[in-house]
Design an enzyme around this catalytic site. Structure first.
Site, PDB file in Angstrom:
ATOM      1  N   PHE A   1      11.638 -30.809  15.545  1.00 24.27           N
ATOM      2  CA  PHE A   1      10.635 -29.745  15.447  1.00 24.27           C
ATOM      3  C   PHE A   1      11.277 -28.397  15.126  1.00 24.27           C
ATOM      4  CE2 PHE A   1       8.717 -26.510  18.465  1.00 24.27           C
ATOM      5  CZ  PHE A   1       7.837 -25.986  17.539  1.00 24.27           C
TER       6      PHE A   1
ATOM      7  N   ASP B   1      21.188 -35.256  11.548  1.00 23.09           N
ATOM      8  CA  ASP B   1      20.325 -35.795  12.607  1.00 23.09           C
ATOM      9  C   ASP B   1      20.531 -37.297  12.665  1.00 23.09           C
ATOM     10  OD1 ASP B   1      17.922 -36.491  14.239  1.00 23.09           O
ATOM     11  OD2 ASP B   1      17.314 -34.430  13.787  1.00 23.09           O
TER      12      ASP B   1
ATOM     13  N   GLY C   1      14.129 -37.175  16.012  1.00 26.19           N
ATOM     14  CA  GLY C   1      13.693 -36.448  14.826  1.00 26.19           C
ATOM     15  C   GLY C   1      12.963 -37.343  13.847  1.00 26.19           C
TER      16      GLY C   1
ATOM     17  N   ASP D   1      25.293 -39.229  14.118  1.00 18.56           N
ATOM     18  CA  ASP D   1      25.251 -38.937  15.547  1.00 18.56           C
ATOM     19  C   ASP D   1      26.429 -38.020  15.886  1.00 18.56           C
ATOM     20  OD1 ASP D   1      25.388 -38.927  18.319  1.00 18.56           O
ATOM     21  OD2 ASP D   1      24.975 -41.063  18.532  1.00 18.56           O
ATOM     22  N   VAL D   2      26.135 -36.810  16.353  1.00 19.02           N
ATOM     23  CA  VAL D   2      27.195 -35.826  16.571  1.00 19.02           C
ATOM     24  C   VAL D   2      28.075 -36.155  17.779  1.00 19.02           C
ATOM     25  CG1 VAL D   2      25.913 -33.967  15.464  1.00 19.02           C
ATOM     26  CG2 VAL D   2      25.710 -34.294  17.949  1.00 19.02           C
TER      27      VAL D   2
ATOM     28  N   LYS E   1      25.425 -37.120  26.592  1.00 24.63           N
ATOM     29  CA  LYS E   1      26.503 -37.202  25.606  1.00 24.63           C
ATOM     30  C   LYS E   1      26.353 -36.154  24.507  1.00 24.63           C
ATOM     31  CE  LYS E   1      27.923 -41.251  24.176  1.00 24.63           C
ATOM     32  NZ  LYS E   1      27.902 -42.655  23.681  1.00 24.63           N
TER      33      LYS E   1
ATOM     34  N   GLY F   1      34.827 -28.087  17.913  1.00 21.91           N
ATOM     35  CA  GLY F   1      36.067 -28.405  17.204  1.00 21.91           C
ATOM     36  C   GLY F   1      35.926 -28.209  15.709  1.00 21.91           C
TER      37      GLY F   1
ATOM     38  N   ALA G   1      22.237 -24.139  21.049  1.00 19.73           N
ATOM     39  CA  ALA G   1      20.882 -24.084  21.605  1.00 19.73           C
ATOM     40  C   ALA G   1      20.910 -24.516  23.065  1.00 19.73           C
ATOM     41  CB  ALA G   1      19.949 -24.980  20.808  1.00 19.73           C
TER      42      ALA G   1
ATOM     43  N   TYR H   1      19.241 -33.453  31.521  1.00 23.57           N
ATOM     44  CA  TYR H   1      19.018 -32.430  30.498  1.00 23.57           C
ATOM     45  C   TYR H   1      19.567 -31.081  30.958  1.00 23.57           C
ATOM     46  CZ  TYR H   1      16.494 -29.555  27.073  1.00 23.57           C
ATOM     47  OH  TYR H   1      16.160 -28.668  26.076  1.00 23.57           O
TER      48      TYR H   1
END
Length: 328
Positions: A12, A32, A37, A57-58, A92, A103, A115, A146
């Site tokens: 969003f 993403d 998402g 996936d970060v 994670k 990094g 964020a 969270y």
């Protein structure tokens, strides 16, 4: 052309940030893993020459070819339904994902904006919430996955700032709403609007006296944009300080949607904050930001968006998942 990486780009808020930076003439790299998402949020950007998308996936190693000037890290589940369904991934992305992106920012000598969220204040004992307040958070409660992910995210960001001299920014986001929200994510506005559109009674948890402060997405994006280019590296609240009780808000929704649904009451979920209102005096002072869109205008735009959804989206079974989303 300046290059910016935006994680959580198909979400969003991430998708609206992609729009803004495209409009400002940036080359935008969206990233993403699509766990929450949706590509439809950024489908209109794919034909553009200054946009590219990485399905990644970060929490695993992040590589971007070429130079990078800025990073916005917005990859994270952001609603109770999501982070209670995928608690490990939520932790994670706040820990490993943030570490990977810090990094990358260090490697590229890029400025990075993280964020964070008003949830780092937990169920606050201070009202309204100022950036100097450290919060009242249950680390082992169901919402802790969270809240603590975001608190760690702030800590590691400041460690990179102080130890490596990395240019960092931290935004603490309060309740934000607008087009592209998911009806099934359990947050107040899509929950109420979805119920109204389906002809269901509106569910209020507790007695409805708990408060929230809702910021329209365009105002939120403007605040984030100004913070990125400010010279301030400590957390900044971005939200709308106009507070309303959930019960009064449910009645506003009934009036807006011109429905005659009843309001039904259910037990308050564990650790649900009783008050949420940002003190935005710091954002006003630093970069002259205040929200411009009043709730009546923003809610009308948002409701028109939800009305445009297909019946399949409106009646998807997951929409009712918020009906008691924290059981223990």
């Amino acid at each position: 052309m300046k290059r910016i990486l935006i994680t959580g780009a198909a979400g969003f808020l991430g998708s609206h940030l992609c729009d803004r930076f495209i409009k400002e003439g940036f080359y935008v790299i969206g990233m993403d893993n699509l766990i929450t998402g949706d590509l439809k949020n950024i489908a209109h950007l794919f034909p553009l020459e200054n946009f590219e998308f990485h399905n990644h996936d970060v929490t695993t190693y992040v590589h971007i070819s070429g130079n990078l000037d800025y990073i916005l890290h917005f990859a994270s589940p952001a609603s109770p339904i999501d982070y209670l369904k995928i608690p490990i991934q939520t932790l994670k992305v706040g820990a490993l994902g943030t570490h990977n992106l810090l990094g990358l920012a260090k490697e590229k000598k890029a400025r990075i904006l993280i964020a964070s969220t008003s949830e780092i204040y937990g169920d606050p004992l201070v009202h309204p919430q100022k950036e100097s307040y450290y919060g009242n958070v249950n680390t082992i409660g169901p919402r802790g996955v969270y809240d603590e992910a975001k608190r760690f995210q702030e800590s590691i960001t400041m460690a990179y700032n102080r130890f490596h001299g990395l240019e960092t920014r931290i935004v603490r986001i309060f309740n934000t709403y607008g087009p592209r929200m998911r009806l099934n994510d359990g947050r107040v506005i899509p929950a109420f609007m979805g119920q109204a559109l389906r002809g269901e009674d509106l569910t209020v948890f507790g007695d409805g006296s708990q408060t929230r402060s809702f910021c329209y997405v365009d105002d939120q994006v403007e605040g984030i944009y100004r913070l990125l280019f400010s010279e301030y590296d400590l957390p900044v609240n971005i939200g709308n300080p106009h507070e309303i009780s959930i019960l009064d808000f449910a009645q506003e929704i009934i009036k807006l949607t011109e429905t005659n649904q009843k309001i039904i009451f259910k037990p308050l979920p564990k650790d649900d904050p009783l008050q949420r209102q940002p003190d935005i005096s710091l954002a006003k002072k630093l970069f002259n930001w205040t929200p411009k869109v009043d709730r009546a205008e923003g809610m009308k735009i948002t409701f028109d968006y939800f009305k445009s959804l297909s019946e399949e989206e409106l009646f998807r079974s997951e929409h009712k998942a918020f009906d008691g989303y924290i059981k223990k």
